[in-house]
Design a protein around this motif. Structure first.
Motif, PDB file in Angstrom:
ATOM      1  N   CYS A  76       9.775 -10.290   3.335  1.00  0.00           N
ATOM      2  CA  CYS A  76       9.189 -11.589   3.020  1.00  0.00           C
ATOM      3  C   CYS A  76      10.250 -12.668   3.170  1.00  0.00           C
ATOM      4  O   CYS A  76      11.401 -12.468   2.780  1.00  0.00           O
ATOM      5  CB  CYS A  76       8.665 -11.610   1.581  1.00  0.00           C
ATOM      6  N   GLU A  77       9.844 -13.786   3.702  1.00  0.00           N
ATOM      7  CA  GLU A  77      10.758 -14.917   3.825  1.00  0.00           C
ATOM      8  C   GLU A  77      10.330 -15.994   2.845  1.00  0.00           C
ATOM      9  O   GLU A  77       9.146 -16.274   2.692  1.00  0.00           O
ATOM     10  CB  GLU A  77      10.741 -15.470   5.246  1.00  0.00           C
ATOM     11  N   GLY A  78      11.314 -16.598   2.188  1.00  0.00           N
ATOM     12  CA  GLY A  78      11.006 -17.697   1.276  1.00  0.00           C
ATOM     13  C   GLY A  78      10.343 -17.217   0.009  1.00  0.00           C
ATOM     14  O   GLY A  78      10.613 -16.137  -0.495  1.00  0.00           O
ATOM     15  N   ASN A  79       9.431 -18.028  -0.486  1.00  0.00           N
ATOM     16  CA  ASN A  79       8.755 -17.778  -1.751  1.00  0.00           C
ATOM     17  C   ASN A  79       7.507 -16.931  -1.492  1.00  0.00           C
ATOM     18  O   ASN A  79       6.412 -17.449  -1.331  1.00  0.00           O
ATOM     19  CB  ASN A  79       8.414 -19.117  -2.416  1.00  0.00           C
ATOM     20  N   CYS A  80       7.678 -15.627  -1.444  1.00  0.00           N
ATOM     21  CA  CYS A  80       6.603 -14.704  -1.084  1.00  0.00           C
ATOM     22  C   CYS A  80       6.269 -13.810  -2.280  1.00  0.00           C
ATOM     23  O   CYS A  80       7.163 -13.317  -2.963  1.00  0.00           O
ATOM     24  CB  CYS A  80       7.062 -13.854   0.093  1.00  0.00           C
ATOM     25  N   VAL A  81       4.981 -13.626  -2.526  1.00  0.00           N
ATOM     26  CA  VAL A  81       4.531 -12.730  -3.587  1.00  0.00           C
ATOM     27  C   VAL A  81       3.506 -11.751  -3.026  1.00  0.00           C
ATOM     28  O   VAL A  81       2.737 -12.092  -2.130  1.00  0.00           O
ATOM     29  CB  VAL A  81       3.927 -13.498  -4.790  1.00  0.00           C
ATOM     30  N   CYS A  82       3.522 -10.537  -3.551  1.00  0.00           N
ATOM     31  CA  CYS A  82       2.607  -9.498  -3.097  1.00  0.00           C
ATOM     32  C   CYS A  82       1.968  -8.834  -4.307  1.00  0.00           C
ATOM     33  O   CYS A  82       2.586  -8.749  -5.370  1.00  0.00           O
ATOM     34  CB  CYS A  82       3.355  -8.443  -2.300  1.00  0.00           C
ATOM     35  N   ALA A  83       0.747  -8.359  -4.139  1.00  0.00           N
ATOM     36  CA  ALA A  83       0.057  -7.662  -5.225  1.00  0.00           C
ATOM     37  C   ALA A  83      -0.909  -6.636  -4.648  1.00  0.00           C
ATOM     38  O   ALA A  83      -1.344  -6.749  -3.498  1.00  0.00           O
ATOM     39  CB  ALA A  83      -0.694  -8.653  -6.105  1.00  0.00           C
ATOM     40  N   TYR A  84      -1.239  -5.647  -5.471  1.00  0.00           N
ATOM     41  CA  TYR A  84      -2.143  -4.566  -5.085  1.00  0.00           C
ATOM     42  C   TYR A  84      -2.988  -4.210  -6.300  1.00  0.00           C
ATOM     43  O   TYR A  84      -2.515  -4.259  -7.435  1.00  0.00           O
ATOM     44  CB  TYR A  84      -1.308  -3.371  -4.609  1.00  0.00           C
ATOM     45  N   ASN A  85      -4.249  -3.851  -6.051  1.00  0.00           N
ATOM     46  CA  ASN A  85      -5.151  -3.467  -7.123  1.00  0.00           C
ATOM     47  C   ASN A  85      -6.153  -2.468  -6.557  1.00  0.00           C
ATOM     48  O   ASN A  85      -6.403  -2.462  -5.352  1.00  0.00           O
ATOM     49  CB  ASN A  85      -5.875  -4.704  -7.670  1.00  0.00           C
ATOM     50  N   ARG A  86      -6.731  -1.657  -7.417  1.00  0.00           N
ATOM     51  CA  ARG A  86      -7.713  -0.674  -6.944  1.00  0.00           C
ATOM     52  C   ARG A  86      -8.731  -0.366  -8.017  1.00  0.00           C
ATOM     53  O   ARG A  86      -8.502  -0.615  -9.202  1.00  0.00           O
ATOM     54  CB  ARG A  86      -7.014   0.608  -6.511  1.00  0.00           C
ATOM     55  N   LEU A  87      -9.856   0.202  -7.582  1.00  0.00           N
ATOM     56  CA  LEU A  87     -10.895   0.668  -8.483  1.00  0.00           C
ATOM     57  C   LEU A  87     -11.274   2.076  -8.034  1.00  0.00           C
ATOM     58  O   LEU A  87     -11.633   2.284  -6.872  1.00  0.00           O
ATOM     59  CB  LEU A  87     -12.122  -0.250  -8.414  1.00  0.00           C
ATOM     60  N   ALA A  88     -11.160   3.023  -8.942  1.00  0.00           N
ATOM     61  CA  ALA A  88     -11.526   4.413  -8.661  1.00  0.00           C
ATOM     62  C   ALA A  88     -12.151   5.010  -9.918  1.00  0.00           C
ATOM     63  O   ALA A  88     -11.915   4.532 -11.028  1.00  0.00           O
ATOM     64  CB  ALA A  88     -10.302   5.220  -8.250  1.00  0.00           C
ATOM     65  N   LYS A  89     -12.956   6.046  -9.740  1.00  0.00           N
ATOM     66  CA  LYS A  89     -13.590   6.690 -10.900  1.00  0.00           C
ATOM     67  C   LYS A  89     -12.547   7.381 -11.776  1.00  0.00           C
ATOM     68  O   LYS A  89     -12.602   7.296 -12.990  1.00  0.00           O
ATOM     69  CB  LYS A  89     -14.653   7.681 -10.439  1.00  0.00           C
ATOM     70  N   VAL A  90     -11.627   8.092 -11.148  1.00  0.00           N
ATOM     71  CA  VAL A  90     -10.502   8.713 -11.858  1.00  0.00           C
ATOM     72  C   VAL A  90      -9.231   8.431 -11.073  1.00  0.00           C
ATOM     73  O   VAL A  90      -9.275   8.116  -9.884  1.00  0.00           O
ATOM     74  CB  VAL A  90     -10.689  10.243 -12.058  1.00  0.00           C
ATOM     75  N   GLU A  91      -8.107   8.554 -11.733  1.00  0.00           N
ATOM     76  CA  GLU A  91      -6.824   8.169 -11.139  1.00  0.00           C
ATOM     77  C   GLU A  91      -6.531   8.839  -9.800  1.00  0.00           C
ATOM     78  O   GLU A  91      -6.022   8.218  -8.879  1.00  0.00           O
ATOM     79  CB  GLU A  91      -5.701   8.489 -12.128  1.00  0.00           C
ATOM     80  N   THR A  92      -6.851  10.124  -9.666  1.00  0.00           N
ATOM     81  CA  THR A  92      -6.513  10.845  -8.446  1.00  0.00           C
ATOM     82  C   THR A  92      -7.626  10.844  -7.400  1.00  0.00           C
ATOM     83  O   THR A  92      -7.511  11.516  -6.380  1.00  0.00           O
ATOM     84  CB  THR A  92      -6.137  12.302  -8.771  1.00  0.00           C
ATOM     85  N   ASP A  93      -8.689  10.105  -7.635  1.00  0.00           N
ATOM     86  CA  ASP A  93      -9.798  10.042  -6.685  1.00  0.00           C
ATOM     87  C   ASP A  93      -9.516   8.996  -5.608  1.00  0.00           C
ATOM     88  O   ASP A  93      -8.710   8.092  -5.786  1.00  0.00           O
ATOM     89  CB  ASP A  93     -11.091   9.674  -7.424  1.00  0.00           C
ATOM     90  N   ILE A  94     -10.205   9.130  -4.493  1.00  0.00           N
ATOM     91  CA  ILE A  94     -10.163   8.107  -3.450  1.00  0.00           C
ATOM     92  C   ILE A  94     -10.766   6.838  -4.041  1.00  0.00           C
ATOM     93  O   ILE A  94     -11.773   6.886  -4.745  1.00  0.00           O
ATOM     94  CB  ILE A  94     -10.963   8.576  -2.212  1.00  0.00           C
ATOM     95  N   SER A  95     -10.175   5.709  -3.746  1.00  0.00           N
ATOM     96  CA  SER A  95     -10.640   4.440  -4.316  1.00  0.00           C
ATOM     97  C   SER A  95     -12.040   4.078  -3.847  1.00  0.00           C
ATOM     98  O   SER A  95     -12.390   4.288  -2.690  1.00  0.00           O
ATOM     99  CB  SER A  95      -9.696   3.301  -3.920  1.00  0.00           C
ATOM    100  N   ILE A  96     -12.799   3.508  -4.750  1.00  0.00           N
ATOM    101  CA  ILE A  96     -14.073   2.893  -4.385  1.00  0.00           C
ATOM    102  C   ILE A  96     -13.749   1.639  -3.586  1.00  0.00           C
ATOM    103  O   ILE A  96     -14.349   1.362  -2.567  1.00  0.00           O
ATOM    104  CB  ILE A  96     -14.893   2.544  -5.647  1.00  0.00           C
ATOM    105  N   LEU A  97     -12.763   0.906  -4.069  1.00  0.00           N
ATOM    106  CA  LEU A  97     -12.245  -0.297  -3.401  1.00  0.00           C
ATOM    107  C   LEU A  97     -10.771  -0.431  -3.731  1.00  0.00           C
ATOM    108  O   LEU A  97     -10.329  -0.051  -4.804  1.00  0.00           O
ATOM    109  CB  LEU A  97     -12.935  -1.559  -3.925  1.00  0.00           C
TER     110      LEU A  97
END
Length: 189
Positions: A84-105
Motif C-alpha cells: 500500500c502506498e500512502g494512507n491505505c487501510v484494508c479490512a476483511y469480514n465473513r459470514l459462515a454457519k460455523v468457523e470451519t465452514d465455507i463462507s456464505i459470504l
C-alpha cells in the motif's frame, strides 16, 4: 485473518496459495482478499525453446479466465501483493454457519485516502462461488469524502449477482452482502 478461515487446521497446514488458485478454489476467503489487494500470480511454463517463460497476471484475471487456461500447462511460482502506498487501510469480514465452514459470504476492501477523501478503492464480495469486485461502486467512491462511501458500497453490494445453494438463497446473500459491506467499511474509517 482470511487464511486462518480456510477450512480446518489439518487442511490449512498442507494448503498453499498456489494450490488454492490452481485448484480453482475461488470460493475461499483468501481469494476474495487477494483480489481486493490487487495480488498478482507469477506463472512459469516451458517455452518452445526449452527455457522457462514467466507470465504475471492479476489474481482477478487468473480467476476469471480459470486455472486451466491461466496456467496453460505451467505452475504457479509466486503470489505477490503490492504494498500500500500512502494512507491505505484494508479490512476483511465473513459470514459462515460455523468457523470451519465455507463462507456464505465474504468481503474485503482496500481504500487509499487523500486527506478526508478516498483516492482509490477496491471492494470485493465473495458470494459463495467466486469473488466479485464492485467496480461501479469503486469508481463512484473515488474522489468522494469518506463519509459518503458507506451508502454507495452498501447499495452496490445489495445488487450483486448471486446464486442459491445449500448454504444460502440468492436473496439472502444479496441482503446480507449489504450488511457485511457496511460492517467492513465502518472498520475502515
Amino acid at each position: 485473518e482470511s487464511a486462518k478461515n480456510y477450512l480446518t487446521a489439518l487442511i490449512r497446514n498442507r494448503a498453499t496459495l498456489g494450490g488454492i488458485l490452481a485448484g480453482g478454489n475461488f470460493w475461499a476467503d483468501i481469494v476474495t482478499v487477494l483480489v481486493a489487494l490487487h495480488a498478482r500470480v507469477k506463472i512459469v511454463t516451458m517455452g518452445g525453446d526449452g527455457r522457462p517463460k514467466e507470465t504475471v497476471v492479476s489474481v482477478e484475471d487468473f480467476m476469471n479466465k480459470g486455472p486451466r487456461k491461466s496456467l496453460a500447462g505451467g505452475i504457479v511460482q509466486e503470489v505477490s501483493i503490492q504494498a500500500c502506498e500512502g494512507n491505505c487501510v484494508c479490512a476483511y469480514n465473513r459470514l459462515a454457519k460455523v468457523e470451519t465452514d465455507i463462507s456464505i459470504l465474504s468481503a474485503a476492501a482496500r481504500i487509499t485516502r487523500a486527506g478526508n477523501s478516498v483516492k482509490s478503492a477496491s471492494i470485493v464480495v465473495g458470494n459463495g462461488e467466486r469473488p466479485l469486485r464492485l467496480k461501479l461502486a469503486e469508481e463512484k467512491i473515488a474522489g468522494r469524502p469518506i463519509v459518503d462511501v458507506l451508502e454507495i458500497a452498501v447499495q452496490a453490494a445489495r445488487n450483486i449477482p448471486a446464486e442459491s445453494d445449500i448454504r444460502a438463497s440468492a436473496e439472502y446473500r444479496r441482503e446480507v452482502a449489504g450488511v457485511l459491506i457496511k460492517r467492513l467499511i465502518q472498520n475502515l474509517r
